[in-house]
Design an enzyme around this catalytic site. Structure first.
Site, mmCIF file in Angstrom:
data_model
loop_
_atom_site.group_PDB
_atom_site.id
_atom_site.type_symbol
_atom_site.label_atom_id
_atom_site.label_comp_id
_atom_site.label_asym_id
_atom_site.label_seq_id
_atom_site.Cartn_x
_atom_site.Cartn_y
_atom_site.Cartn_z
ATOM 1 N N SER A 19 0.853 -1.175 0.000
ATOM 2 C CA SER A 19 0.000 0.000 0.000
ATOM 3 C C SER A 19 0.896 1.233 0.000
ATOM 4 C CB SER A 19 -0.878 -0.040 1.257
ATOM 5 O OG SER A 19 -1.646 1.126 1.359
ATOM 6 N N LYS A 62 -0.983 -0.876 -4.428
ATOM 7 C CA LYS A 62 -2.216 -0.138 -4.100
ATOM 8 C C LYS A 62 -1.843 1.308 -3.849
ATOM 9 C CE LYS A 62 -4.793 -0.019 0.240
ATOM 10 N NZ LYS A 62 -5.549 -0.847 1.200
ATOM 11 N N LEU A 63 -2.512 2.218 -4.554
ATOM 12 C CA LEU A 63 -2.258 3.643 -4.365
ATOM 13 C C LEU A 63 -3.357 4.224 -3.494
ATOM 14 C CD1 LEU A 63 -1.360 4.814 -8.015
ATOM 15 C CD2 LEU A 63 0.178 3.923 -6.223
ATOM 16 N N LYS A 64 -2.965 4.952 -2.460
ATOM 17 C CA LYS A 64 -3.931 5.700 -1.670
ATOM 18 C C LYS A 64 -4.352 6.913 -2.493
ATOM 19 C CE LYS A 64 -4.113 3.528 2.319
ATOM 20 N NZ LYS A 64 -5.399 3.033 2.853
ATOM 21 N N ASP A 106 -7.218 3.032 -3.106
ATOM 22 C CA ASP A 106 -7.975 3.038 -1.844
ATOM 23 C C ASP A 106 -8.239 4.477 -1.425
ATOM 24 O OD1 ASP A 106 -9.103 2.607 0.621
ATOM 25 O OD2 ASP A 106 -7.335 1.656 1.527
ATOM 26 N N ASN A 133 -10.329 5.390 1.273
ATOM 27 C CA ASN A 133 -10.663 5.553 2.701
ATOM 28 C C ASN A 133 -11.806 6.553 2.905
ATOM 29 O OD1 ASN A 133 -7.356 4.895 3.097
ATOM 30 N ND2 ASN A 133 -8.762 3.820 4.456
ATOM 31 N N GLU A 135 -11.138 0.757 -3.664
ATOM 32 C CA GLU A 135 -11.460 0.402 -2.280
ATOM 33 C C GLU A 135 -12.118 1.573 -1.558
ATOM 34 O OE1 GLU A 135 -7.981 -1.149 -0.382
ATOM 35 O OE2 GLU A 135 -8.845 -1.093 1.631
ATOM 36 N N ASP A 184 -13.983 -1.879 2.546
ATOM 37 C CA ASP A 184 -13.075 -2.111 3.669
ATOM 38 C C ASP A 184 -13.819 -1.657 4.931
ATOM 39 O OD1 ASP A 184 -11.147 -1.831 5.668
ATOM 40 O OD2 ASP A 184 -9.715 -0.675 4.505
ATOM 41 N N LYS A 188 -10.146 -7.487 7.075
ATOM 42 C CA LYS A 188 -9.189 -7.138 8.130
ATOM 43 C C LYS A 188 -9.720 -7.724 9.422
ATOM 44 C CE LYS A 188 -7.561 -2.672 6.380
ATOM 45 N NZ LYS A 188 -7.851 -1.229 6.455
ATOM 46 N N GLY A 229 -4.435 -4.743 5.721
ATOM 47 C CA GLY A 229 -3.387 -4.552 6.718
ATOM 48 C C GLY A 229 -3.646 -3.306 7.532
HETATM 49 O O1 SMG Z 1 -0.547 -2.755 6.692
HETATM 50 O O2 SMG Z 1 0.061 -2.620 4.625
HETATM 51 C C1 SMG Z 1 -0.558 -2.203 5.596
HETATM 52 C C2 SMG Z 1 -1.388 -0.958 5.429
HETATM 53 C C3 SMG Z 1 -2.433 -1.155 4.399
HETATM 54 O O3 SMG Z 1 -3.359 0.764 3.391
HETATM 55 C C4 SMG Z 1 -3.402 -0.015 4.316
HETATM 56 N N1 SMG Z 1 -4.327 0.089 5.282
HETATM 57 O O4 SMG Z 1 -7.524 1.451 4.604
HETATM 58 O O5 SMG Z 1 -6.622 -0.329 3.933
HETATM 59 C C5 SMG Z 1 -6.555 0.708 4.568
HETATM 60 C C6 SMG Z 1 -5.309 1.128 5.291
HETATM 61 C C7 SMG Z 1 -5.545 1.537 6.674
HETATM 62 C C8 SMG Z 1 -4.296 1.903 7.334
HETATM 63 S S1 SMG Z 1 -4.499 2.606 8.815
HETATM 64 C C9 SMG Z 1 -2.977 2.670 9.491
HETATM 65 MG MG MG Z 2 -8.577 0.429 3.034
#
Ligand code: SMG
Ligand code: MG
Length: 369
Positions: free
Chosen positions: A135, A161-163, A189, A191, A214, A239, A263, A291
């Site tokens: 990520s 995965k790109l935020k 993703d 969020n 996502e 998610d 998760k 994750g």
């Molecule tokens: O553990 O590789 C990892 C992080 C993956 O992007 C990731 N998680 O929304 O999926 C998600 C985010 C939440 C991270 S909160 C610290």
């Molecule tokens: Mg996510």
């Protein structure tokens, strides 16, 4: 197995580089580790809360409080002695799934260590290694992003995965496609950073052959995601919305999710995570393991979960050094884009005592008997 109590331990783990998402930037992880101490064995759990309630309503101080005030006393009162009874004993308390999941994980680890069985075996693992996705946070510039992605691809990651967030979406995706080609497994993703009014804008992502988008909309907006799925061709993957097998069933039925990010902390533990895996498999819905920037403790369990047959997409299951220069367990090291699934009793890994001591910021003992 008789549970004597739980040790609640906070550890401070600096990140190798800042990790920026649409909800904030993290530079270190303040992790709550839970050790279940029983007569037969001890077991470890990791609580995936963040310090602030910005990814989920839970937060670390709140998790500590609810564990001490309600959850651990309830486990003691019910005389809980195995993992399957944990959720049952805690059912009367609403939500707090990350806190509940951490306690269940610790009890499960103790139970499995006592019986000499691994998480992988217990959950139904069918692979001895799992592919690694990474990520990639929001960056200050596109050149910086391309450097980061290039580094991860060179390291062997099999999926990127790109935020994303408004203002950092189409162009970064276009740039990554142009630089690294159409064969890279790529997803984004958000969020919860968008609204249904952004549907036409998000549909522009269809041009880039992404695996999925996502959590584009707010977590409670099931109908919005179902409507968005009619406008956007790229599969929607929920998610934050998926907090239980029940919400997963509703999301699948409504057409709000075509893929699910599982998760374990978010859904109350590894046993509920497996139920969601089973439910999704029965509906032909692919799942992958999310994750929460876990230490080696949580990572070990995630790798085991990701080796179940329905996890057909690479997860956010990266090597320890993606986030940490020093992990609390022996580090998870990637070989050929994969991590090996631990096969020893319980999690198959343990904290290294000297490292654990060094990074511990507080320890509290909460008796359960
Ligand atoms: O553990 O590789 C990892 C992080 C993956 O992007 C990731 N998680 O929304 O999926 C998600 C985010 C939440 C991270 S909160 C610290
Ligand atoms: Mg996510």
């Amino acid at each position: 197995m008789k549970i004597e109590g739980f040790e609640l331990r906070r550890v401070a783990m600096p990140l190798v580089s800042p990790f920026r998402t649409s909800f904030g930037t993290q530079t270190a992880r303040d992790i709550l580790l839970v050790k279940a101490v029983a007569d037969a064995a001890s077991g470890w759990g990791e609580c995936v809360t963040l310090p602030d309630p910005i990814y989920s309503p839970e937060y670390t101080e709140g998790a500590v409080d609810v564990m001490k005030r309600f959850l651990i006393p309830a486990l003691a009162a019910a005389g809980v002695s195995d993992a399957p009874s944990v959720a049952e004993a805690l059912k009367k308390f609403k939500s707090h799934r990350m806190a509940k999941g951490a306690l269940e994980m610790a009890v499960l680890d103790a139970e499995l260590r006592a019986e000499g069985r691994s998480f992988a075996r217990e959950l139904g693992s069918v692979h001895d290694r799992v592919p690694c996705g990474v990520s990639v946070g929001i960056m200050d510039s596109i050149p910086q992003l391309l450097d980061a992605v290039g580094g991860y691809l060179d390291a062997g990651y099999v999926r990127i995965k790109l935020k994303i967030e408004p203002g950092w979406d189409i162009e970064p995706v276009r740039a990554v496609r142009e630089r690294f080609g159409d064969d890279v497994l790529l997803q984004v993703d958000a969020n919860t950073a968008y609204t249904l009014g952004d549907a036409r804008h998000l549909a522009k992502l269809d041009a880039f052959d992404l695996l999925l988008i996502e959590q584009p909309l707010e977590e409670e907006d099931l109908i919005g995601h179902a409507d968005l799925a009619k406008v956007v061709k790229t599969p929607i993957c929920l998610d934050e919305t998926i907090t239980s097998a029940q919400t997963a069933a509703a999301a699948i039925r409504l057409g709000a999710t075509q893929v699910i990010n599982i998760k374990p902390g978010r859904v109350g533990g590894y046993l509920e995570a497996r139920r969601i895996h089973d439910l999704a498999a029965a509906h032909g819905v692919p799942v992958w393991c999310g994750g929460m920037v876990e230490s080696g403790i949580g990572r070990a369990a995630n790798v085991a979960l990701a080796s179940l047959p329905g996890f057909t997409l690479p997860g956010d299951v990266s090597a320890s050094d993606r986030f940490y220069a020093t992990d609390v367990t022996p580090p998870f090291v990637m070989h050929d884009g994969h991590l090996g699934v631990p096969q020893g009793p319980g999690l198959g890994v343990e904290p290294i005592p000297e490292i654990l001591d060094e990074i511990t910021t507080s320890v509290e003992w909460v008796p359960a008997a």
